[in-house]
Design a protein around this motif. Structure first.
Motif, PDB file in Angstrom:
ATOM      1  N   GLN A  85     -53.742 -42.154  27.959  1.00  0.00           N
ATOM      2  CA  GLN A  85     -54.384 -42.108  26.642  1.00  0.00           C
ATOM      3  C   GLN A  85     -55.048 -40.761  26.396  1.00  0.00           C
ATOM      4  OE1 GLN A  85     -54.180 -44.749  24.277  1.00  0.00           O
ATOM      5  NE2 GLN A  85     -54.698 -42.963  23.048  1.00  0.00           N
ATOM      6  N   ASP A  86     -55.683 -40.215  27.425  1.00  0.00           N
ATOM      7  CA  ASP A  86     -56.273 -38.877  27.291  1.00  0.00           C
ATOM      8  C   ASP A  86     -55.199 -37.859  26.918  1.00  0.00           C
ATOM      9  OD1 ASP A  86     -58.749 -39.911  28.139  1.00  0.00           O
ATOM     10  OD2 ASP A  86     -58.407 -39.324  30.229  1.00  0.00           O
ATOM     11  N   PHE A  87     -54.052 -37.974  27.545  1.00  0.00           N
ATOM     12  CA  PHE A  87     -52.945 -37.049  27.282  1.00  0.00           C
ATOM     13  C   PHE A  87     -52.424 -37.220  25.861  1.00  0.00           C
ATOM     14  CE2 PHE A  87     -48.421 -35.700  27.940  1.00  0.00           C
ATOM     15  CZ  PHE A  87     -48.697 -34.359  28.117  1.00  0.00           C
ATOM     16  N   TYR A  88     -52.248 -38.468  25.430  1.00  0.00           N
ATOM     17  CA  TYR A  88     -51.807 -38.732  24.054  1.00  0.00           C
ATOM     18  C   TYR A  88     -52.799 -38.122  23.056  1.00  0.00           C
ATOM     19  CZ  TYR A  88     -49.126 -42.543  26.325  1.00  0.00           C
ATOM     20  OH  TYR A  88     -48.302 -43.291  27.127  1.00  0.00           O
ATOM     21  N   ASN A  89     -54.092 -38.336  23.324  1.00  0.00           N
ATOM     22  CA  ASN A  89     -55.135 -37.824  22.428  1.00  0.00           C
ATOM     23  C   ASN A  89     -55.117 -36.299  22.373  1.00  0.00           C
ATOM     24  OD1 ASN A  89     -55.907 -40.471  21.990  1.00  0.00           O
ATOM     25  ND2 ASN A  89     -57.655 -40.382  23.371  1.00  0.00           N
ATOM     26  N   LEU A  90     -54.896 -35.664  23.517  1.00  0.00           N
ATOM     27  CA  LEU A  90     -54.819 -34.206  23.571  1.00  0.00           C
ATOM     28  C   LEU A  90     -53.687 -33.699  22.681  1.00  0.00           C
ATOM     29  CD1 LEU A  90     -55.267 -31.337  24.750  1.00  0.00           C
ATOM     30  CD2 LEU A  90     -53.762 -32.024  26.649  1.00  0.00           C
ATOM     31  N   ILE A  91     -52.519 -34.295  22.804  1.00  0.00           N
ATOM     32  CA  ILE A  91     -51.372 -33.855  22.012  1.00  0.00           C
ATOM     33  C   ILE A  91     -51.631 -34.108  20.527  1.00  0.00           C
ATOM     34  CG2 ILE A  91     -48.884 -34.071  21.633  1.00  0.00           C
ATOM     35  CD1 ILE A  91     -49.879 -32.846  24.402  1.00  0.00           C
ATOM     36  N   GLU A  92     -52.232 -35.248  20.205  1.00  0.00           N
ATOM     37  CA  GLU A  92     -52.553 -35.539  18.812  1.00  0.00           C
ATOM     38  C   GLU A  92     -53.516 -34.485  18.253  1.00  0.00           C
ATOM     39  OE1 GLU A  92     -54.078 -39.229  16.038  1.00  0.00           O
ATOM     40  OE2 GLU A  92     -55.011 -38.967  18.000  1.00  0.00           O
ATOM     41  N   ARG A  93     -54.557 -34.137  19.005  1.00  0.00           N
ATOM     42  CA  ARG A  93     -55.521 -33.118  18.553  1.00  0.00           C
ATOM     43  C   ARG A  93     -54.833 -31.776  18.336  1.00  0.00           C
ATOM     44  NH1 ARG A  93     -58.656 -35.362  22.554  1.00  0.00           N
ATOM     45  NH2 ARG A  93     -58.340 -33.580  23.938  1.00  0.00           N
ATOM     46  N   LYS A  94     -53.934 -31.415  19.238  1.00  0.00           N
ATOM     47  CA  LYS A  94     -53.219 -30.137  19.117  1.00  0.00           C
ATOM     48  C   LYS A  94     -52.338 -30.125  17.867  1.00  0.00           C
ATOM     49  CE  LYS A  94     -54.368 -27.765  22.800  1.00  0.00           C
ATOM     50  NZ  LYS A  94     -54.754 -26.349  22.797  1.00  0.00           N
ATOM     51  N   ILE A  95     -51.674 -31.230  17.613  1.00  0.00           N
ATOM     52  CA  ILE A  95     -50.803 -31.320  16.435  1.00  0.00           C
ATOM     53  C   ILE A  95     -51.644 -31.244  15.164  1.00  0.00           C
ATOM     54  CG2 ILE A  95     -49.285 -32.859  15.121  1.00  0.00           C
ATOM     55  CD1 ILE A  95     -48.223 -33.839  17.895  1.00  0.00           C
ATOM     56  N   LEU A  96     -52.742 -31.990  15.119  1.00  0.00           N
ATOM     57  CA  LEU A  96     -53.611 -31.970  13.949  1.00  0.00           C
ATOM     58  C   LEU A  96     -54.217 -30.587  13.705  1.00  0.00           C
ATOM     59  CD1 LEU A  96     -55.404 -35.418  14.349  1.00  0.00           C
ATOM     60  CD2 LEU A  96     -53.624 -34.811  12.700  1.00  0.00           C
ATOM     61  N   ALA A  97     -54.605 -29.912  14.775  1.00  0.00           N
ATOM     62  CA  ALA A  97     -55.186 -28.574  14.647  1.00  0.00           C
ATOM     63  C   ALA A  97     -54.143 -27.594  14.099  1.00  0.00           C
ATOM     64  CB  ALA A  97     -55.709 -28.089  15.991  1.00  0.00           C
ATOM     65  N   LYS A  98     -52.909 -27.763  14.509  1.00  0.00           N
ATOM     66  CA  LYS A  98     -51.837 -26.884  14.042  1.00  0.00           C
ATOM     67  C   LYS A  98     -51.559 -27.096  12.561  1.00  0.00           C
ATOM     68  CE  LYS A  98     -47.379 -27.421  14.698  1.00  0.00           C
ATOM     69  NZ  LYS A  98     -46.075 -27.625  15.247  1.00  0.00           N
ATOM     70  N   GLN A  99     -51.769 -28.312  12.082  1.00  0.00           N
ATOM     71  CA  GLN A  99     -51.502 -28.648  10.686  1.00  0.00           C
ATOM     72  C   GLN A  99     -52.599 -28.155   9.745  1.00  0.00           C
ATOM     73  OE1 GLN A  99     -50.942 -32.888  10.754  1.00  0.00           O
ATOM     74  NE2 GLN A  99     -48.871 -32.740  11.550  1.00  0.00           N
ATOM     75  N   GLN A 100     -53.756 -27.797  10.296  1.00  0.00           N
ATOM     76  CA  GLN A 100     -54.895 -27.359   9.480  1.00  0.00           C
ATOM     77  C   GLN A 100     -54.603 -26.038   8.801  1.00  0.00           C
ATOM     78  OE1 GLN A 100     -58.010 -29.142   9.301  1.00  0.00           O
ATOM     79  NE2 GLN A 100     -56.954 -30.789  10.326  1.00  0.00           N
ATOM     80  N   MET A 139     -45.973 -32.115   7.604  1.00  0.00           N
ATOM     81  CA  MET A 139     -45.425 -33.178   8.425  1.00  0.00           C
ATOM     82  C   MET A 139     -46.564 -33.927   9.114  1.00  0.00           C
ATOM     83  SD  MET A 139     -42.950 -32.744  11.725  1.00  0.00           S
ATOM     84  CE  MET A 139     -44.040 -32.805  13.128  1.00  0.00           C
ATOM     85  N   ASN A 140     -46.758 -35.166   8.748  1.00  0.00           N
ATOM     86  CA  ASN A 140     -47.764 -35.985   9.402  1.00  0.00           C
ATOM     87  C   ASN A 140     -47.098 -36.822  10.481  1.00  0.00           C
ATOM     88  OD1 ASN A 140     -49.949 -35.095   7.971  1.00  0.00           O
ATOM     89  ND2 ASN A 140     -49.808 -36.691   6.412  1.00  0.00           N
ATOM     90  N   ILE A 141     -47.691 -36.803  11.639  1.00  0.00           N
ATOM     91  CA  ILE A 141     -47.151 -37.583  12.747  1.00  0.00           C
ATOM     92  C   ILE A 141     -48.232 -38.570  13.181  1.00  0.00           C
ATOM     93  CG2 ILE A 141     -47.805 -35.865  14.471  1.00  0.00           C
ATOM     94  CD1 ILE A 141     -45.181 -36.635  15.949  1.00  0.00           C
ATOM     95  N   GLU A 142     -47.846 -39.791  13.348  1.00  0.00           N
ATOM     96  CA  GLU A 142     -48.778 -40.846  13.732  1.00  0.00           C
ATOM     97  C   GLU A 142     -48.937 -40.879  15.247  1.00  0.00           C
ATOM     98  OE1 GLU A 142     -50.354 -42.975  11.552  1.00  0.00           O
ATOM     99  OE2 GLU A 142     -49.447 -41.898   9.890  1.00  0.00           O
ATOM    100  N   ILE A 143     -50.091 -41.357  15.712  1.00  0.00           N
ATOM    101  CA  ILE A 143     -50.334 -41.454  17.148  1.00  0.00           C
ATOM    102  C   ILE A 143     -49.279 -42.334  17.816  1.00  0.00           C
ATOM    103  CG2 ILE A 143     -52.018 -43.322  16.921  1.00  0.00           C
ATOM    104  CD1 ILE A 143     -52.140 -40.525  19.571  1.00  0.00           C
ATOM    105  N   VAL A 144     -48.819 -43.364  17.129  1.00  0.00           N
ATOM    106  CA  VAL A 144     -47.785 -44.234  17.694  1.00  0.00           C
ATOM    107  C   VAL A 144     -46.507 -43.436  17.950  1.00  0.00           C
ATOM    108  CG1 VAL A 144     -46.302 -46.228  17.204  1.00  0.00           C
ATOM    109  CG2 VAL A 144     -48.724 -46.326  16.664  1.00  0.00           C
ATOM    110  N   ASP A 145     -46.164 -42.553  17.004  1.00  0.00           N
ATOM    111  CA  ASP A 145     -44.986 -41.712  17.176  1.00  0.00           C
ATOM    112  C   ASP A 145     -45.160 -40.753  18.346  1.00  0.00           C
ATOM    113  OD1 ASP A 145     -43.797 -42.895  14.926  1.00  0.00           O
ATOM    114  OD2 ASP A 145     -44.724 -41.431  13.580  1.00  0.00           O
ATOM    115  N   ILE A 146     -46.361 -40.209  18.491  1.00  0.00           N
ATOM    116  CA  ILE A 146     -46.657 -39.302  19.596  1.00  0.00           C
ATOM    117  C   ILE A 146     -46.514 -40.026  20.924  1.00  0.00           C
ATOM    118  CG2 ILE A 146     -48.495 -37.948  20.704  1.00  0.00           C
ATOM    119  CD1 ILE A 146     -49.568 -37.413  17.829  1.00  0.00           C
ATOM    120  N   VAL A 147     -47.113 -41.195  21.019  1.00  0.00           N
ATOM    121  CA  VAL A 147     -47.055 -41.993  22.242  1.00  0.00           C
ATOM    122  C   VAL A 147     -45.606 -42.320  22.594  1.00  0.00           C
ATOM    123  CG1 VAL A 147     -47.624 -44.241  23.248  1.00  0.00           C
ATOM    124  CG2 VAL A 147     -49.372 -42.942  21.997  1.00  0.00           C
ATOM    125  N   ASN A 148     -44.855 -42.798  21.609  1.00  0.00           N
ATOM    126  CA  ASN A 148     -43.462 -43.163  21.869  1.00  0.00           C
ATOM    127  C   ASN A 148     -42.640 -41.968  22.328  1.00  0.00           C
ATOM    128  OD1 ASN A 148     -43.903 -45.857  21.227  1.00  0.00           O
ATOM    129  ND2 ASN A 148     -43.303 -45.591  19.101  1.00  0.00           N
TER     130      ASN A 148
END
Length: 86
Positions: free
Chosen positions: A71-86, A1-10
């Motif tokens: 933005q820092d918070f959005y980036n944190l969540i994006e990094r966590k999601i990407l790390a989980k997908q690895q 499941m790929n999630i885009e930063i826009v989806d995370i922000v929204n």
């Protein structure tokens, strides 16, 4: 499941509006998260629980060391999601 930063922000913004009764107009990427949302320590706990359940990631206190803006918070969540997908 790929999630885009826009989806995370929204999704995060919807959560903030619904759970913390914040007017979505005050949520801007460059604004200070804590000051804008008027968060206390209990609010942070609530925020962590809500984010973990909605995104399936684990957050710890040290994750917030460099989170100042939305933005820092959005980036944190994006990094966590990407790390989980690895």
């Amino acid at each position: 499941m790929n999630i885009e930063i826009v989806d995370i922000v929204n999704k995060i913004n919807v959560i903030l509006v619904e759970e913390f009764e914040v007017d979505e107009d005050v949520i801007e990427a460059g604004k200070n998260l804590k000051d804008t949302l008027d968060l206390d320590s209990l609010d942070y706990v609530d925020l962590v629980v809500i984010i973990e359940s909605n995104f399936g990631v684990k957050l710890v206190e040290s994750d917030f060391a460099n989170v100042i803006t939305f933005q820092d918070f959005y980036n944190l969540i994006e990094r966590k999601i990407l790390a989980k997908q690895q």
